[in-house]
Design an enzyme around this catalytic site. Structure first.
Site, PDB file in Angstrom:
ATOM      1  N   GLU A   1      42.888  48.146  45.846  1.00 36.13           N
ATOM      2  CA  GLU A   1      42.961  49.444  45.186  1.00 36.13           C
ATOM      3  C   GLU A   1      42.326  50.503  46.065  1.00 36.13           C
ATOM      4  OE1 GLU A   1      39.471  50.803  44.451  1.00 36.13           O
ATOM      5  OE2 GLU A   1      39.821  50.653  42.277  1.00 36.13           O
TER       6      GLU A   1
ATOM      7  N   CYS B   1      42.147  44.990  40.123  1.00 39.57           N
ATOM      8  CA  CYS B   1      41.454  43.880  40.778  1.00 39.57           C
ATOM      9  C   CYS B   1      42.324  42.653  40.966  1.00 39.57           C
ATOM     10  CB  CYS B   1      40.199  43.511  39.992  1.00 39.57           C
ATOM     11  SG  CYS B   1      39.020  44.854  39.903  1.00 39.57           S
TER      12      CYS B   1
ATOM     13  N   HIS C   1      37.893  36.105  37.784  1.00 36.67           N
ATOM     14  CA  HIS C   1      37.559  37.460  38.223  1.00 36.67           C
ATOM     15  C   HIS C   1      36.152  37.798  37.747  1.00 36.67           C
ATOM     16  CE1 HIS C   1      37.591  41.483  39.478  1.00 36.67           C
ATOM     17  NE2 HIS C   1      37.551  41.984  38.257  1.00 36.67           N
TER      18      HIS C   1
END
Lengths: 384, 353, 131
Positions: B82, B114, B238
């Site tokens: 990103e 993400c 994550h």
């Protein structure tokens, strides 16, 4: 080839000249040289200037300056070899006269450096390095000489104090020169405590940003009697190049271009370092003077630091170096510097240097250098 | 024919800033951040580091572990981030040029908050599986920015991980045995065009976004693969902070022993597209042949990619060939203060800006 | 428009492509058309490895305009293990710890950007070698 002599010199005080343009400062000095020689017509001219385009947004200055000097349509050539441009312009003028092409030739130099910011000037000067392979990483000229200093200190034990002594000596000499940009004495302590630029070099190890011009008149030696000033003969000239990228050299502690140009000039003049009564060298940074005094054979390799500390290169020493104050004190308008060196030697050999006169000076030498040593121009001049 | 990872590598910036150092500038309560988010410090990229530079180093490490494959045989290279340095102009071309994969190489930059890194891995794997290319590289890397003083500033970090996918059994480090993707339109975190810092939905980023999506992918993959959490030696999720991956692991039935090695975030911060991929590199650094690894990414917006890997014998030969992720994380570091951090992250406006 | 200038050097700046004189084996970075040792004109191209040694160094405290806001930073001349020398920044190390003889490794880094809307120039900088 014909023998060549200098019969006129001209130079105004160097410094920050806010009220005058590039062409004005050049014409003033050129007229002084012509008046000194007692002439008002030239046959050709060579002008050293490193980067009038970046410094003053003006190229094509050979024609411009010939025109404003009232000499057009004579052939006028701009000569460029970074900070050695002026010395090289002088060499070109000498070769022109020696060849028999012309009899009365002006060799000049000019740089107008203060019309742009310090950061822009740093960039303009850095274009004398290998921009793609040195400049893109942010290394500056002080940075390149600092790296030579670090290598020299590591190999020979040259000290921070010895570097400072170069600046102290040259400012002491410059304090006797009314045309110097900074005619003020300084102490080693001031040098060592001045603003850091590129370790180990501080601001007082560096030559300044300067506006200035200089000009000399070159004629065949056998015509000297026609002019009002005593002639000074050019008996040796040398010019050598090297890699412009410092990293491409095998040895970072020797400036080979200065050594080779010096050897050429010594051979041509039939002189040795012991014969030289005074020398103007390219002390753009204090370390440069130390390395050049070694390269020209005034001391052993690695002996440059001890020599300055012992006073051997001071006025009254074995070989006075930079009696004018050098680039350090007199100023460094890059394209004009090499011609300014010739003027100091000519005046010394004429016995016109006042308080900084070297007694009985018969043989003088100049060494002008481009970039980090990518070019060097050396001349030997003698009384006639 | 098994397809999987034949080379992997990571790269982290060396600089770190501690939570206390940020908190003292904004008058925030450091202990509550440390406890509430389980964050101690985060990585800080230098002025000359960006997603591309970190990714080139990560791919070079992956190539080292891939045992002399010819970069010209890399038929595809995808980089998820990103924080691509250019708004228009690919990052992937620079990475591919730097490793010598040009010109016969399909390249694209991915963006999905993400999860862009796992997307790159997913597509790289898929192309090799389809037989379209011999090798394909998937990269997840970021140098993310959090607004000064915002909660994100304590976690937004930098790092990159790269994986070379292939089907050469002699080079196989870990096979990809199953994949699953879970995705809905859930606006929990975003950055509009021309904005320097992202915005987020506060507590909305938790339950309806991260947890619902991650668990959706975890359960979907376990069902598809017909496996249970206890069938795995390792798991990586994550990790926007220390707490979320621990909690989601527990909810899904995984233990701390399974997720702890891959949970880098307390010392690293949130490396966004690099987060779960970097966790996977830390696991591969210590895994043994036969170990099964569970991986689940999460990207705001929102979606998760989940993978099952099985570690192969050759892993032992390559673990020490390039810097290990935990070594870069824990040993090779430089602590900075907020002033240098602000300079490095260009939070100080210079003349002409 | 300097992007063409940097683009044509990508084999060198991105991949450290150097050349070796077929006549005398001298190595060059960047490649040259004529060997400055033997005047040879035939070369083979090779990619340098990333390891090298600091030959000399300094700290730039007053940079040119392009590097405003980045000083102080260290630069050095690096003798690459594969032969050529190059000038580059030495980063990720306390400035006072840099020494002649220090072993370094080159990492891919941003060199500079052309303003805020120009091309980003990438290349290699040296970091201390740590095992």
């Amino acid at each position: 080839m014909r023998d060549v002599a200098v019969i006129g010199v001209g130079m105004q005080k160097w410094g920050e000249i806010w009220t005058k343009s590039l062409r004005e400062i050049f014409v003033e000095s050129a007229l002084l040289a012509m008046d000194d020689a007692g002439i008002d017509k030239l046959e050709a001219m060579y002008v050293g200037s490193m980067s009038p385009g970046l410094f003053a947004a003006q190229e094509h200055i050979g024609s411009l300056l010939a025109d404003y000097l009232g000499q057009a349509p004579i052939p006028a050539t701009r000569v460029e070899s970074a900070c050695a441009s002026g010395g090289l312009a002088f060499r070109m003028a000498c070769m022109d006269v020696a060849s028999g092409m012309h009899d009365i030739v002006l060799a000049g130099g000019v740089e107008k450096m203060t019309d742009i910011s310090g950061g822009e000037a740093t960039f303009a000067l850095s274009t004398a390095s290998d921009m793609k392979w040195e400049g893109t990483c942010g290394v500056t000229f002080p940075g390149l000489y600092a790296m030579m200093a670090v290598a020299h200190m590591e190999k020979f034990g040259t000290t921070r104090e010895q570097l400072a002594q170069v600046a102290v000596k040259n400012h002491a000499n410059g304090s006797l020169n009314a045309r110097a940009q900074f005619p003020t004495k300084i102490t080693a302590e001031q040098v060592i405590n001045s603003v850091k630029v590129a370790d180990p070099l501080n601001i007082l190890d560096c030559s300044p940003i300067t506006d200035g011009a200089a000009a000399v008149i070159v004629v065949p030696a056998d015509m000297v009697k026609n002019f009002q000033q005593p002639g000074v003969k050019v008996t040796g000239t040398g010019h050598a190049t090297d890699t412009i990228a410092l990293h491409d050299r095998d040895d970072l502690t020797v400036i080979d271009s200065a050594r080779l140009a010096g050897e050429q000039a010594y051979k041509m003049a039939g002189k040795t370092p012991q014969d030289i009564d005074l020398c103007e060298v390219h002390d753009c940074f204090t370390i440069a003077e130390i390395m050049v005094t070694e390269a020209l054979g005034f001391c052993e390799l690695g002996g440059g630091g001890p020599a300055v500390a012992a006073g051997h290169t001071a006025l009254g020493g074995k070989i006075p170096v930079n009696t004018s104050g050098g680039l350090k004190s007199k100023g460094h308008p890059v394209g004009a510097t090499g011609v300014g060196q010739v003027i100091e030697v000519v005046e010394q050999l004429r016995g016109q240097s006042g308080q900084r006169q070297v007694k009985d000076a018969k043989v003088g030498m100049t060494q002008n250098m481009g970039g980090s040593g990518g070019s060097s121009v050396v001349h030997i001049l003698e009384v006639m | 024919m098994s397809v999987g990872i034949v080379g992997y590598g990571a790269h982290l910036p060396r600089r770190r800033i501690k939570v206390e150092e940020i908190a003292k500038v904004w008058g925030a309560d450091a202990p509550s951040y440390k406890k509430g988010l389980e964050l101690l410090q985060k990585s800080v990229p230098a002025l000359d580091e960006d997603t591309i530079t970190l990714s080139v180093e990560a791919v070079r490490n992956a190539l080292t572990r891939a045992g002399g494959i010819d970069p010209a045989d890399i038929g595809a290279l995808y980089i998820g981030s990103e924080s691509h340095p250019y708004a228009v102009k690919p990052s992937g071309t620079i990475v591919a040029e730097a490793i010598g994969a040009v010109p016969s190489c399909h390249t694209a930059d991915f963006e999905f908050a993400c999860k862009a890194g796992s997307e790159a891995m997913f597509v790289a794997y898929g192309l090799v599986k389809a037989g379209l290319v011999k090798y394909a590289v998937g990269i997840g890397g970021d140098t993310s920015q959090g607004a000064p003083g915002d909660a994100l500033e304590y976690s937004a970090a930098a790092g990159s991980a790269a994986f070379i996918m292939g089907d050469d059994p002699d080079k196989m480090l870990a096979t990809v045995d199953e994949t699953y993707a879970f995705m809905t339109d859930t606006p929990d975190f975003w950055r509009r065009e021309h904005q320097f810092y992202p915005s987020h939905g506060g507590r909305f980023t938790g339950e309806p976004a991260y947890f619902r999506t991650t668990l959706g992918a975890v359960n979907g993959l376990l069902e598809k693969a017909n496996l249970k959490p206890e069938d795995f030696r390792w798991a990586v999720f994550h990790q926007p902070n220390g707490k979320f991956p621990a909690r989601v692991a527990k909810m899904a039935g995984f233990t701390e022993e399974q997720y702890d090695v891959g949970r880098l975030v307390p010392l690293l911060g949130n490396t966004y597209s690099g987060a779960s991929p970097l966790g996977l590199t830390a696991i591969l650094d210590v895994a043994q042949p036969g170990d099964r690894i569970f991986m689940c990414s999460y990207g705001s917006g929102a979606g998760s990619d989940a993978f099952v890997y099985t570690v192969q014998d050759r892993i032992r030969e390559v673990q020490n060939l390039a810097p290990k992720t935990r070594w870069m994380l824990e040993e090779n570091t430089i602590q900075v203060e907020y002033g240098e951090y602000a300079k490095m992250r260009r939070k100080i406006r210079l003349a002409g800006e | 428009m300097p992007s063409a200038r940097s683009w044509r050097a990508y084999p060198q700046t991105y991949r450290l492509e150097a050349s070796r004189c077929s006549g005398c084996q001298k190595t060059f970075f960047p490649p040259r058309q004529v060997c400055n040792a033997c005047s040879g004109r035939e070369f083979e191209t090779f990619r340098m490895g990333y390891g090298g040694t600091v030959v000399t160094h300094t700290v730039i405290r007053t940079p040119g305009d392009q590097f405003q806001g980045e000083a102080p930073f260290a630069v050095g001349i690096i003798a690459m293990d594969d032969g050529p020398k190059m000038t580059t920044q030495i980063v990720d190390v306390p400035l006072e710890e840099i020494r002649i003889g220090m072993k370094v490794k080159l990492e891919f880094r941003r060199m500079y950007a052309e303003g805020h809307d120009g091309v980003i120039e990438y290349g290699h900088k040296a970091v201390p070698l740590r095992e």
